[in-house]
Scaffold this active site. Sequence first.
Site, mmCIF file in Angstrom:
data_model
loop_
_atom_site.group_PDB
_atom_site.id
_atom_site.type_symbol
_atom_site.label_atom_id
_atom_site.label_comp_id
_atom_site.label_asym_id
_atom_site.label_seq_id
_atom_site.Cartn_x
_atom_site.Cartn_y
_atom_site.Cartn_z
ATOM 1 N N LYS A 46 5.169 48.240 23.751
ATOM 2 C CA LYS A 46 5.739 47.795 22.467
ATOM 3 C C LYS A 46 4.887 48.302 21.310
ATOM 4 C CE LYS A 46 3.256 43.359 22.725
ATOM 5 N NZ LYS A 46 3.412 41.905 22.995
ATOM 6 N N ARG A 140 7.344 29.420 21.426
ATOM 7 C CA ARG A 140 7.628 30.687 20.775
ATOM 8 C C ARG A 140 8.877 31.252 21.429
ATOM 9 N NH1 ARG A 140 3.644 35.910 21.028
ATOM 10 N NH2 ARG A 140 4.938 36.183 22.855
ATOM 11 N N TYR A 268 -14.248 49.122 -6.289
ATOM 12 C CA TYR A 268 -13.505 48.095 -7.035
ATOM 13 C C TYR A 268 -14.265 46.767 -7.059
ATOM 14 C CZ TYR A 268 -9.174 50.859 -7.122
ATOM 15 O OH TYR A 268 -8.215 51.810 -7.345
ATOM 16 N N MET A 316 -7.437 51.802 -0.743
ATOM 17 C CA MET A 316 -6.267 52.197 0.047
ATOM 18 C C MET A 316 -6.496 53.526 0.759
ATOM 19 S SD MET A 316 -2.343 52.930 -1.161
ATOM 20 C CE MET A 316 -1.889 51.230 -1.458
#
Length: 389
Positions: A46, A140, A268, A316
């Site tokens: 998956k 679940r 930053y 990023m």
Amino acid sequence: MSAPCPSAVVPAAPTRPLLEVDLAAVGANVRLLAGRTGGGLMAVVKADGFGHGAVDVARTALAHGATWLGVTGLAEALPLRAAGLRAPVLSWLNPVGADWAAAIAADVDVAVPGLEHLAAVAAAPGRARVHLHVDCGMARDGAAPATWSALCAAARRAERRGEVEVVGVMGHLGCAEDPSDACNARGRTRFAWALETARAAGLRPVHRHLASTAATLTDPRTHHTMSRVGAGLVGIDPSGTTALRGALTLTAPVVSVRQVPAGTPVGYGHEHRTARATHLALVPVGYGDGLPRAASGRAEVVVRGRRRPVVGRLSMDQLVVDVGERPVPPGEPVTLLGPGDAGEPTATDWAGWAGTIAHEVVTGLGAATRTGTRLERRVVGAAHLRSLA
Ligand SMILES: *Cc1c(COP(=O)(O)O)cnc(C)c1O
């Protein structure tokens, strides 16, 4: 007179961030896991094989001892068939309105977690191969225990009508990474009860599967006829008991290097200030490439064989490494993640720095290779597959 160095043997300087997928590592993990389970091995591929490439991981797993493939949605199952894989495939998480006819046509087994799903699957043309899915204590996916008897009875009726064939029963454990958790015993008991209930309803599920990676490695009582193993294929052992091999290596070339005095703010928010005069190397990989931003302030990478701190916040697209007193040249390769052989951080290290699990780190990196515009993906260790082809 010294012979000229043949340029072919000099490794090319890396020109962009590269995510290498080592299928030989996957093969070694599969062999280890197949040797540990008392039953068969379903390779869970998956989320694009946990970011490693679903078809590559599936082929490798089948070549090294797995006999089944497992995925969540049908959208993950059908491409395995399109790629020519003929092994049994189970898809276990689909909305009730999924294209069950396509699953049947592609010979994909489906999990059924309740009466609504059963009705939809039974109504599809052809006879679906079904694994009834019972919740073993996670609240679940899987049928709630109170609904299980009715589901088994309805499945038996649908089987008699020739609409489905119940070939399996599946469950999943919520706490298997900690074998001492009492949740595991309750889950095993629930699964045994679910099997008895199915038998009493007249069902004869030949595939009975409960264990994923952690339970496969720690508790033979969970093995039944098959284990569904995903994380372990790519070197992640949630139980922390077994040495598996990481299959990803992330490298990138340094873009630029600067000398800075003590007290220089970096990145930053100026969350980091250099403690002393040093050199800062800029590496063109960030959270847009799947590295977790939450690792800012803790992460390390390897430059010239030494661990060096990532300083300031991860951006990023880039991160800054404090490489110390001696500069490195632009183009210098940096290893951000790997199996750990050369002291480089592993996916588990990154996960620890970020307060997450290695699964999230590797799927994030893999996703960044999809567009072809961020990480370059390269597959190595596939020679054994070619020789089988
Ligand atoms: C993801 C998943 C698995 C595989 O679990 P790992 O811990 O990755 O081995 C097995 N079964 C189900 C239902 C899953 O969702």
